[in-house]
Design a protein around this motif. Structure first.
Motif, short mmCIF file in Angstrom:
data_model
loop_
_atom_site.label_atom_id
_atom_site.label_comp_id
_atom_site.label_asym_id
_atom_site.label_seq_id
_atom_site.Cartn_x
_atom_site.Cartn_y
_atom_site.Cartn_z
N PRO A 983 15.20 -4.27 4.22
CA PRO A 983 14.08 -3.99 5.14
C PRO A 983 12.75 -3.89 4.34
O PRO A 983 12.75 -3.60 3.15
N ASN A 984 11.62 -4.18 4.99
CA ASN A 984 10.29 -4.07 4.33
C ASN A 984 9.98 -2.61 4.02
O ASN A 984 10.21 -1.72 4.85
N LEU A 985 9.45 -2.43 2.83
CA LEU A 985 9.04 -1.08 2.37
C LEU A 985 7.55 -1.12 1.99
O LEU A 985 7.12 -2.09 1.35
N THR A 986 6.78 -0.17 2.43
CA THR A 986 5.30 -0.17 2.16
C THR A 986 4.94 0.86 1.11
O THR A 986 5.64 1.89 0.97
N HIS A 987 3.83 0.53 0.42
CA HIS A 987 3.33 1.45 -0.64
C HIS A 987 1.87 1.10 -0.92
O HIS A 987 1.49 -0.08 -0.81
N CYS A 988 1.06 2.09 -1.30
CA CYS A 988 -0.37 1.87 -1.62
C CYS A 988 -0.55 1.82 -3.12
O CYS A 988 0.08 2.59 -3.87
N THR A 989 -1.39 0.88 -3.50
CA THR A 989 -1.78 0.89 -4.92
C THR A 989 -2.78 2.06 -5.11
O THR A 989 -3.37 2.56 -4.16
N ARG A 990 -2.91 2.43 -6.34
CA ARG A 990 -3.82 3.53 -6.66
C ARG A 990 -5.28 3.10 -6.42
O ARG A 990 -5.58 1.93 -6.47
N GLU A 991 -6.10 4.14 -6.23
CA GLU A 991 -7.54 3.87 -6.22
C GLU A 991 -7.96 3.47 -7.62
O GLU A 991 -7.21 3.63 -8.58
N CYS A 992 -9.15 2.96 -7.71
CA CYS A 992 -9.64 2.55 -9.06
C CYS A 992 -9.56 3.73 -10.01
O CYS A 992 -9.87 4.88 -9.65
N ASP A 993 -9.19 3.42 -11.20
CA ASP A 993 -9.01 4.48 -12.20
C ASP A 993 -10.31 5.23 -12.44
O ASP A 993 -10.33 6.44 -12.71
N ALA A 994 -11.43 4.47 -12.33
CA ALA A 994 -12.72 5.13 -12.59
C ALA A 994 -13.00 6.18 -11.56
O ALA A 994 -13.52 7.26 -11.84
N LEU A 995 -12.67 5.83 -10.30
CA LEU A 995 -12.91 6.79 -9.25
C LEU A 995 -12.03 8.00 -9.43
O LEU A 995 -12.43 9.13 -9.19
N LEU A 996 -10.86 7.74 -9.87
CA LEU A 996 -9.93 8.84 -10.09
C LEU A 996 -10.41 9.75 -11.19
O LEU A 996 -10.25 10.96 -11.15
N ALA A 997 -11.03 9.08 -12.09
CA ALA A 997 -11.54 9.90 -13.19
C ALA A 997 -12.72 10.71 -12.71
O ALA A 997 -12.94 11.81 -13.16
#
Length: 997
Positions: A983-997
């Protein structure tokens, strides 16, 4: 409260009831009672009782009536307890009960008057008074007052009991009565003897007593009276008078009834007269009968005179009962008589007879004595006279008298054993009982005897005969002789000689001629019968006998000279020393030659000619000659018991002394063997020949100087069978190749037989040349076993067979398929059935994924499919089907197929950085051929990533994705053309590392 246990009884009183109850445990101050008709509710009587009282009588009640009684007990404190009970009074018995027969012998009528009160009904019981056995039961309505009992026994006493019924109670009354007696029937009175009468009757059971009275009708006095109880059906009256008529009267009694019955009359038997005699009276031809008068009475005597041994009645005389004699006059002379005296009394008779008596006889007339040409007997005859018999006497001169007695009916007598030529005197008298008539006399002579042992013989002479005889007995005075030619009856000469001559010789006769001599003896006026003798003069032997040969037709001719004198016939005897049978031919006296046909060829014969004259014969010397021989017939040449032998046989058709068997090779005609066999041998075995060769046989017959050949016969020796036979299948074709080695000897060729295993069809045959050592049998059925037989052939003959069995290569299955039914663990294999036969199929399944053989199955020869189960998911397999026949196999091509893979498990997503998405999973089962990973932008549905990986991959990282974006991922397992997805499984990539920083 407590129960009173109220009960009611009547103590056999039909107008009272006694009521009883139990006192309560706590006691009672008193009791009140109320009696009313059942169902009315209105009291008819009331009563009361003090304490300690437990019963009460109600009187003046109606019999057989149902009542309701209520008992009430008064307790302390004015309490009461009540109990109600129903009861019925006993019925009263009937009145004026009567039972009458009305004169009937089979019925009784009962009548009565009703008793007082009520009742439920009546019960009637009828019994036999003597035995008390029940006869009839009846139940009647309460209104009935009469009843008829029918079908009863006549003259019997009955008891009737009538019971009045009311509830369970009853009242009874009884009465007794007799049925009228029945009159006995079929009364018979018959004599038992001269002093007794037997009386019998029927229907005796219908009276209690029977009264019998016997009267003497002659004296009109009562002789006997008798009373007998029921059941007696006969009685014998003794000590009565013989020949007397009696009267019997019968009456029946039962109770007060008496009925007069029938009567009968009968006579006692009379006694027969005693000492009846019949004797001669004083007058001529008269007889007197006498007897002793018997005791008793009789009507008269009937005297019957009977004639002859058969006792035929001739006279009947009736005389009074007191007479004791009677005389019969004018009877026939010499007749036997007897008398029968019969006493007659009523219908009965008693007879006695006398012994026989005779009247005096008369002498016979017409007496004669004749010789009838016999020397030893005389026939005496006379006319029949009445009497018992005859007394005969014969008295010859110088000889004693012969006496004889004959019974009546005889009118002649022949005296045997008399002397020839003798004068006899005959006397005859009639005999009747003790009487004999005067004799009648007559005389005559016996005939003389002819000469004895007359013979006529030629003594071996051709022109003379000698006669001889023995002298006749007494009475002969001489002999006369006449010689005749037998055939012509011509008289040749007469001779008369004295009684002392016993032989004579007759000369100058013809040779071989038959003569008859007749000789008679003469005595007194009579001539004896002629004695004759016959003989022939001796014949002369034939001369000039010869025997000559004739060839066509085959025979021998005999010739001889004419003989002197008479000849009856010529007898020809032809025989051969080599044959037991001989020819005997007789020909007429004028025949002087004869030809013998149908003789055995090649045989020496001997001939003797004999002259026959009467019983005498004279034979010639022997003549001899040979017949020509014939060739042998039916010459046959057959194979012998072994291939190196020939069996020769033939049929001897015409004599000869021996045979010469000549053998030659058929193609060369040169004689290779001569064998001589004696006559009588009809077969020969030739040995040491070449097997399978063609030979020619000729047989020469020899008889004396003559030789003749048979027809030529051709024959074969049996060939030897081939050796080292083998058969092998041809791998590239459905055929068998047969090989063998050549055996010694000759042959014309080979014959092969091919028979299919288990088939009823005829075998297939092939031929091969005589030099062949192998042959291929084509167009056979695949996978089929055949029995191959081979023979060597020479002419019409075959050698012993050689057999071998082998099978053709089976055909391989075709159109093999391996399909997936949509399962991850099953595959389905099918194929087309190939032609021919096979023992079974062997199916092999290989796993190409593991490079190993997974399964091997053996199936029946008619199977066409199989399903494989429990296989590895996502694996590739190959299958091969092999047809097996014995050690021979044929395999199909290989086909492959995949099982469906299983979907990956444990799919997980992760984003270790803003543009990276990490995908991982676990393989189900043994895995798959490969995996396909697809990534989609969830918001737009755009396909942003696609990766094809090997079967060992378990994770993958997608890079360069948009940060902070929701992605949808699916992983598919692939196996050949098949796949299974997660079955299809969904996931989000991370926000930009700079923003996270």
């Amino acid at each position: 409260g407590a129960l009173l246990n109220v009960s009611v009884s009547d103590h056999s009183r039909s107008d009272s009831l006694l009521v009883s109850w139990d006192e309560p445990e706590e006691g009672a101050k008193g009791y009140s009672l109320a009696l009313s008709s059942l169902g009315s509710g209105s009291p008819l009587q009331n009563g009361s009782a003090g304490p300690n009282t437990t019963s009460f009588w109600f009187h003046g009640l109606t019999p057989g009536t149902h009542y309701e009684i209520e008992v009430t007990a008064t307790l302390a404190c004015m309490e009461t307890i009540s109990q109600t009970i129903t009861a019925q009074t006993s019925p009263s018995p009937v009145r004026n009960l009567s039972l009458s027969s009305g004169g009937s012998s089979s019925s009784l009528r009962a009548a009565w008057a009703h008793g007082a009160g009520q009742r439920d009904g009546y019960s009637l019981a009828l019994y036999h008074s003597d035995s008390q056995a029940p006869v009839r039961n009846a139940s009647l309505l309460p209104s009935a007052s009469t009843f008829l009992f029918d079908g009863l026994l006549a003259g019997s006493e009955y008891a009737l009991k009538v019971s009045t019924l009311a509830g369970s109670s009853q009242a009874s009354t009884s009465v007794h009565q007799w049925t009228a007696p029945s009159i006995p029937t079929q009364l018979r009175l018959s004599p038992g003897s001269s002093t007794s009468l037997i009386a019998s009757w029927a229907g005796a059971a219908g009276a209690a007593w029977l009264h019998l009275e016997l009267r003497n009708l002659l004296t009109q006095t009562v002789t006997t009276t008798l009373s007998a109880r029921r059941g007696l059906t006969s009685y014998t009256f003794q000590h009565l008078h013989p020949g007397t008529q009696y009267w019997l009267g019968l009456s029946a009694t039962a109770g007060s009834y008496t009925v007069v019955g029938p009567n009968a009359t009968a006579w006692t038997y009379p006694l027969s007269p005693g000492n009846v005699t019949l004797s001669r009276a004083d007058e001529q031809s008269s007889l007197q009968a006498r007897w002793i008068i018997p005791v008793g009475h009789r009507d008269f005597y009937l005297v019957t005179l009977r004639e002859g041994e058969d006792g035929v009645p001739t006279r009947n005389i009736s005389v009074g009962g007191d007479n004791g004699h009677v005389t019969f006059h004018g009877l026939s002379p010499g007749r036997q008589y007897s008398v029968q005296v019969t006493v007659v009394a009523g219908p009965y008779q008693a007879s006695a007879s006398s012994t026989a008596a005779w009247t005096e006889p008369l002498a016979p007339s017409g007496v004669s004595l004749s010789s009838q040409g016999s020397p030893h007997s005389l026939l005496a005859s006379w006319e029949e006279a009445t009497g018992e018999g005859y007394l005969l006497a014969l008295s010859p001169t110088k000889h004693p008298v012969k006496n004889s007695s004959l019974l009546r009916g005889a009118t002649s007598f022949t005296y045997e054993g008399l002397h020839p030529g003798t004068l006899y005197t005959f006397e005859v008298s009639t005999v009747a009982g003790p009487y004999t008539s005067s004799p009648q006399c007559v005389s005559n002579w016996t005939y003389p005897l002819p000469p004895e042992q007359l013979t006529l013989s030629n003594g071996g002479h051709s022109t003379s005969l000698q006669a001889s005889w023995r002298a006749a007995s007494s009475g002969s005075t001489g002999y006369t002789a006449t010689l005749l030619e037998t055939k012509s009856h011509k008289r040749v000469r007469n001779v008369t000689v004295g009684n002392d001559w016993t032989n004579v010789t007759l000369e100058d006769l013809v040779p071989g001629r038959q003569y008859t001599l007749e000789v008679a003896a003469v005595a007194g006026p009579y001539r004896s019968p002629v004695q004759s003798a016959t003989d022939w003069t001796y014949p002369l032997a034939p001369a000039g006998v010869t025997l000559t040969n004739t060839r066509r037709p085959l025979g021998l001719s005999a010739f001889w000279d004419q003989a002197a004198g008479d000849v009856d016939q010529f007898h020809l005897q032809l025989y051969s020393k080599s044959h037991t049978a001989q020819r005997n031919i007789s020909v007429g006296p004028n025949t002087h030659n004869f030809t013998f046909l149908g003789l055995s060829p090649g045989t020496q014969y001997f001939l003797k000619v004999t002259v026959l004259s009467g019983p005498y014969r004279s034979s010639s010397h022997f003549a001899t000659e040979w017949t020509y021989p014939l060739s042998l017939a039916n010459v046959s040449v057959q194979p012998g018991r072994r291939p190196q032998e020939l069996h020769v046989s033939w049929v001897e058709s015409g004599g000869g002394r021996d045979h010469l068997v000549q053998l030659s090779v058929a193609e060369s005609l040169s004689i290779i063997r001569n064998v001589s066999v004696p006559r009588g041998v009809t077969q020969l075995d030739l040995e040491g020949l070449v097997p399978g060769s063609r030979y020619r046989v000729e047989i020469i017959s020899q008889a004396g100087p003559h030789r003749i050949s048979s027809q030529t016969a051709i024959g074969y020796t049996v060939p030897l069978p081939p050796r080292s036979l083998s058969a092998s299948p041809v791998s590239t074709a459905w055929a068998l190749t047969v090989h063998w080695e050549t055996a010694p000897g000759q042959r014309d060729g080979y014959l092969l037989s091919v028979l299919e295993e288990g088939s009823s069809a005829p075998p297939r045959t092939l031929e091969a040349g005589k030099d062949s050592t192998n042959v291929t049998v084509p167009q056979l059925e695949p996978g089929t076993c055949y029995l191959v037989g081979i023979w060597a052939v020479a002419g019409p003959y075959r050698s012993l067979p050689k057999n071998i069995t082998n099978c053709t290569v089976p055909a391989a299955p075709t159109n093999l398929s391996l399909t997936n039914p949509g399962s991850s663990s099953e595959l389905y294999t099918s194929w087309n059935e190939p032609p021919g036969r096979r023992d079974h199929y062997r199916i092999t399944l290989y796993s190409l994924s593991t490079q190993s053989r997974v399964q091997v199955q053996t199936l029946s020869p008619d199977a066409q499919n199989i399903t494989w189960t429990q296989l590895e998911a996502g694996s590739r397999f190959a299958v091969q089907v092999t047809a097996v026949k014995g050690s021979l196999e044929a395999s199909s091509i290989n086909v492959t197929q995949w099982t469906h893979p299983l979907a990956p498990a444990n799919l997980s997503l992760g984003s270790p950085s803003s543009s990276v998405l990490w995908v991982s999973w676990a393989a189900a089962g043994r895995g798959a051929e490969g995996f396909v990973v697809d990534v989609y932008d969830t918001a737009s549905g755009t396909h942003v990533g696609h990766m094809v990986l090997g079967g060992n991959a378990r994770s993958h990282i997608f890079r360069s994705l948009s940060p902070g974006t929701l992605y949808s991922v699916a992983v598919r397992a692939t196996a050949g053309p098949f796949h299974a997805s997660t079955p299809n499984l969904t996931h989000c990539t991370r926000e930009c590392d700079a923003l996270l920083a």
